[in-house]
Motif scaffolding. Structure first.
Motif, mmCIF file in Angstrom:
data_model
loop_
_atom_site.group_PDB
_atom_site.id
_atom_site.type_symbol
_atom_site.label_atom_id
_atom_site.label_comp_id
_atom_site.label_asym_id
_atom_site.label_seq_id
_atom_site.Cartn_x
_atom_site.Cartn_y
_atom_site.Cartn_z
ATOM 1 N N THR A 360 49.594 39.276 16.853
ATOM 2 C CA THR A 360 48.915 39.032 15.583
ATOM 3 C C THR A 360 49.933 38.804 14.470
ATOM 4 N N ASN A 361 50.970 39.623 14.464
ATOM 5 C CA ASN A 361 51.990 39.463 13.435
ATOM 6 C C ASN A 361 52.705 38.119 13.538
ATOM 7 N N LEU A 362 52.913 37.667 14.755
ATOM 8 C CA LEU A 362 53.635 36.403 14.939
ATOM 9 C C LEU A 362 52.821 35.213 14.440
ATOM 10 N N ALA A 363 51.498 35.335 14.471
ATOM 11 C CA ALA A 363 50.653 34.216 14.043
ATOM 12 C C ALA A 363 50.073 34.447 12.652
ATOM 13 N N ARG A 369 44.223 28.397 10.852
ATOM 14 C CA ARG A 369 44.164 26.956 11.105
ATOM 15 C C ARG A 369 44.319 26.644 12.592
ATOM 16 N N GLU A 370 44.072 25.380 12.936
ATOM 17 C CA GLU A 370 44.207 24.939 14.319
ATOM 18 C C GLU A 370 45.635 25.206 14.804
ATOM 19 N N PRO A 371 45.893 25.550 16.067
ATOM 20 C CA PRO A 371 44.893 25.769 17.103
ATOM 21 C C PRO A 371 44.407 27.215 17.180
ATOM 22 N N PHE A 372 44.877 28.071 16.238
ATOM 23 C CA PHE A 372 44.522 29.494 16.332
ATOM 24 C C PHE A 372 43.064 29.753 15.966
ATOM 25 N N SER A 373 42.514 28.920 15.091
ATOM 26 C CA SER A 373 41.125 29.077 14.683
ATOM 27 C C SER A 373 40.519 27.701 14.657
ATOM 28 N N SER A 374 39.243 27.664 15.015
ATOM 29 C CA SER A 374 38.562 26.402 14.787
ATOM 30 C C SER A 374 37.169 26.731 14.288
ATOM 31 N N LYS A 375 36.770 26.135 13.208
ATOM 32 C CA LYS A 375 35.494 26.394 12.522
ATOM 33 C C LYS A 375 35.311 27.900 12.283
ATOM 34 N N ILE A 377 36.436 30.405 13.899
ATOM 35 C CA ILE A 377 36.460 31.313 15.048
ATOM 36 C C ILE A 377 37.872 31.384 15.626
ATOM 37 N N LEU A 378 38.351 32.624 15.807
ATOM 38 C CA LEU A 378 39.709 32.813 16.323
ATOM 39 C C LEU A 378 39.779 32.528 17.816
ATOM 40 N N ASN A 379 40.854 31.895 18.210
ATOM 41 C CA ASN A 379 41.078 31.635 19.632
ATOM 42 C C ASN A 379 42.125 32.606 20.168
ATOM 43 N N LYS A 380 41.621 33.637 20.858
ATOM 44 C CA LYS A 380 42.471 34.728 21.295
ATOM 45 C C LYS A 380 43.559 34.263 22.267
ATOM 46 N N GLU A 381 43.174 33.366 23.160
ATOM 47 C CA GLU A 381 44.135 32.882 24.140
ATOM 48 C C GLU A 381 45.327 32.197 23.479
ATOM 49 N N GLU A 382 45.031 31.358 22.491
ATOM 50 C CA GLU A 382 46.097 30.668 21.754
ATOM 51 C C GLU A 382 47.076 31.671 21.156
ATOM 52 N N PHE A 383 46.497 32.693 20.517
ATOM 53 C CA PHE A 383 47.269 33.762 19.913
ATOM 54 C C PHE A 383 48.248 34.353 20.915
ATOM 55 N N GLU A 384 47.704 34.698 22.075
ATOM 56 C CA GLU A 384 48.507 35.431 23.058
ATOM 57 C C GLU A 384 49.559 34.539 23.685
ATOM 58 N N GLN A 385 49.179 33.292 23.943
ATOM 59 C CA GLN A 385 50.128 32.338 24.509
ATOM 60 C C GLN A 385 51.300 32.134 23.538
ATOM 61 N N PHE A 386 50.942 31.930 22.272
ATOM 62 C CA PHE A 386 51.946 31.724 21.229
ATOM 63 C C PHE A 386 52.888 32.933 21.172
ATOM 64 N N GLY A 387 52.292 34.141 21.165
ATOM 65 C CA GLY A 387 53.081 35.373 21.103
ATOM 66 C C GLY A 387 54.067 35.471 22.258
ATOM 67 N N SER A 388 53.604 35.216 23.467
ATOM 68 C CA SER A 388 54.491 35.326 24.632
ATOM 69 C C SER A 388 55.627 34.314 24.540
ATOM 70 N N ASN A 389 55.313 33.099 24.108
ATOM 71 C CA ASN A 389 56.367 32.097 23.955
ATOM 72 C C ASN A 389 57.434 32.548 22.957
ATOM 73 N N MET A 390 56.967 33.117 21.848
ATOM 74 C CA MET A 390 57.906 33.556 20.807
ATOM 75 C C MET A 390 58.815 34.671 21.316
ATOM 76 N N ILE A 391 58.239 35.609 22.075
ATOM 77 C CA ILE A 391 59.020 36.732 22.604
ATOM 78 C C ILE A 391 60.163 36.202 23.466
ATOM 79 N N ASP A 392 59.877 35.203 24.286
ATOM 80 C CA ASP A 392 60.919 34.608 25.133
ATOM 81 C C ASP A 392 61.939 33.849 24.295
ATOM 82 N N LYS A 393 61.415 32.983 23.439
ATOM 83 C CA LYS A 393 62.290 32.069 22.713
ATOM 84 C C LYS A 393 63.253 32.817 21.780
ATOM 85 N N TYR A 394 62.780 33.891 21.153
ATOM 86 C CA TYR A 394 63.608 34.587 20.168
ATOM 87 C C TYR A 394 64.129 35.928 20.680
#
Ligand SMILES: Nc1ncnc2c1ncn2[C@@H]1O[C@H](COP(=O)(O)OP(=O)(O)O)[C@@H](O)[C@H]1O
Ligand SMILES: [Mg+2]
Length: 510
Positions: A360-363, A369-375, A377-394
């Motif tokens: 949550t903090n990373l996003a 905004r897209e792709p985390f929310s659309s209309k 509504i939050l997209n939980k999967e996007e959140f988690e995918q993004f978070g995991s990528n950030m943990i690896d990358k940084y």
């Protein structure tokens, strides 16, 4: 009996999702200064909390003066003459120094042999004696609330001496002190050692270890890496063992390629709550591909400049232009959208929501905004995918991955999380305020590298720092501030550290 006053054998301590101490064995000799070196999160405080009775180990044994013990509480540790001066002081601010020092062990006398009362006079006398013996001058009748941080630390030290500690543990005692206070404290620590005490000094600062320690244990990710003879070990080897790889003390940089103007600050004036001008008619420009650093002694207006550009503080005069657009009165969110990334000084109150998890903090700045929310509504999967990528990358280290509550993470890793989040915004302007404060050298090197990378990608970077070394190391252009005014703006190559220092003190100006 063995040579050691303290022996820890095969100590393992686990917390949910992490092994804080992993089969650590070490022996400490009577009368030495033994340093415990390691990056944030290496397990130093945990190991010493076990020795001081705050935690029980999951596995392993402890011997004090050759005898096996199970240290069940801090009181029990005190009976074994072990005392710890904690990183965060545990003093009662309404109480006097004497009351704090004697808390829990008030010296009781019986009046006329019958009525118990607290013998403050005797306590005061004993405290004065300890103060004198160890150079820790205090006025025992003063209240904690009226003391500076370094005085409060003295009280903490007196508190463990009052309990007759022979083995004193200091947990990062210099983190909160100024350079002069640090020298004083290291002197005190040497005095205690010379008086026969055994000292364990936790730190991640190599120069302090070099100055006072006899031996030094290096911890990395919970494991003991080595125990070194400090006199015989070069600093860069210690650094290398601490971070698990070679460390560059100087950042590698290709020459800057300035491109178009990104930020233009014109005649900026900022007033504080009392109407006092803390920033006075400041003008400067930062280009794409440039790191512009503001050097200065604390509280000379530099943080207000950063806050004003980010939209946290109101402008009272002048203009701020971002890519040619006047943003002087824009909202914070609009500034984020139009292109400012901000790494604040106080990461715990402004940078992160400590009770939220890492993903949550990373996003945090993009959730709406897209792709985390659309209309809406939050997209939980996007959140988690993004978070995991950030943990690896940084390389953000945390106990339970994206689910880790940010509060439980080490300072260095919290800082990496903020920087990751802000870099990912892809803003043309990045503001870093004291980005390496309280961060260990491995992480400092990383942060410097990331700043230079962003510059090379064509970002404009504003760095506010109190560390002159850091500024000389990474900046392309330096603006020196004193008393709210920029005294000098010049390329970093054209300035020496001494010159910058003179402008910082107001001893020299254009
Ligand atoms: N009470 C606790 N609960 C959960 N995890 C903890 C606790 N204390 C420390 N940790 C974790 O254990 C690891 C070692 O922490 P610590 O001993 O504080 O390291 P250091 O003092 O070397 O910075 C870190 O990952 C930290 O997040
Ligand atoms: Mg610690």
């Amino acid at each position: 009996m063995s040579d050691y006053i303290v022996e820890m054998k095969h100590i393992t301590k686990r917390f949910p999702g992490i092994v804080a101490n992993d089969d650590v064995s070490l022996g400490i000799k009577k009368g030495e200064i033994f340093a415990l070196l390691g990056e944030n999160g290496a397990g130093k405080s945990t190991l010493m909390s076990i020795l001081s009775g705050m935690y029980e180990p999951d596995e392993g044994e402890i011997y004090i003066r050759g005898e096996k013990v199970q240290i069940s509480s801090p009181n029990h540790a005190a009976k074994l003459n072990i005392g710890m001066v904690h990183q965060h002081f545990k003093l009662v601010s309404d109480y006097t120094i004497t009351e704090n020092i004697t808390l829990g062990i008030e010296p009781i006398k019986k009046f006329a042999g019958l009525f118990p009362y607290v013998d403050i006079r005797n306590a005061n006398r004993k405290i004065e004696e300890l103060s004198k013996n160890f150079g820790l001058e205090v006025d025992p009748t003063k209240k904690i609330a009226d003391l500076t941080v370094s005085m409060q630390q003295r009280v903490e030290i007196l508190k463990v001496l009052y309990r007759e500690a022979e083995i004193l543990i200091f947990d990062e005692p210099t983190a909160v002190l100024t350079p002069q206070e640090i020298d004083f404290l290291l002197g005190i620590i040497e005095g205690l050692r010379n008086g026969g005490k055994t000292i364990i000094l936790i730190t991640h600062k190599l120069e302090e270890i070099k100055k006072v320690a006899d031996r030094c244990a290096v911890l990395n990710k919970g494991k003991l890496i080595d125990v070194l003879d400090v006199k015989k070990t070069p600093v860069n080897l210690m650094a290398q063992l601490m971070v698990g790889r070679e460390v560059n003390f100087e950042s590698e940089k290709v020459p800057a390629q300035f491109k178009e103007e990104v930020l233009k600050v014109e005649h900026l004036t900022v007033k504080n709550e009392d109407g006092f001008e803390v920033v006075k008619d400041v003008s400067f420009t930062i280009h794409s591909g440039e790191i512009f650093a503001i050097a200065g002694v604390a509280d000379n207006g530099q943080v207000e400049i950063a806050d004003t550009i980010a939209g946290l503080t109101k402008v009272s005069g002048g203009k701020i232009l971002l890519e040619g657009k006047d943003i002087t009165n824009e909202s914070i969110r609009n500034r984020t959208e139009t292109g400012i990334s901000y790494i604040p000084e106080d990461r715990q109150s402004f940078g992160l929501v400590l009770d939220f998890d890492l993903s949550t903090n990373l996003a945090l700045k993009q959730y709406y905004r897209e792709p985390f929310s659309s209309k809406g509504i939050l997209n939980k999967e996007e959140f988690e995918q993004f978070g995991s990528n950030m943990i690896d990358k940084y390389d953000i280290r945390s106990g339970q991955g994206i689910k880790t509550q940010v509060r439980s993470m080490s300072g260095g890793n919290q800082q990496k999380a903020i920087i990751a989040r802000e870099i990912e915004l892809q803003s043309p302007l990045m503001i870093f305020v004291q980005p390496t404060r309280g961060v260990d050298i491995g992480a400092i090197e990383n942060i410097h590298r990331m700043m230079i990378q962003e510059r090379d990608k064509g970002k404009a970077v504003l760095l506010i720092s109190l560390e002159l070394d850091e500024i000389m190391n990474v900046a392309d252009t330096i603006g020196v501030i004193y008393n709210g005014q920029l005294q000098k703006i010049a390329s970093s190559e054209s300035l020496t550290t001494n010159e910058v220092g003179e402008y910082m003190m107001g001893a020299k100006h254009e």
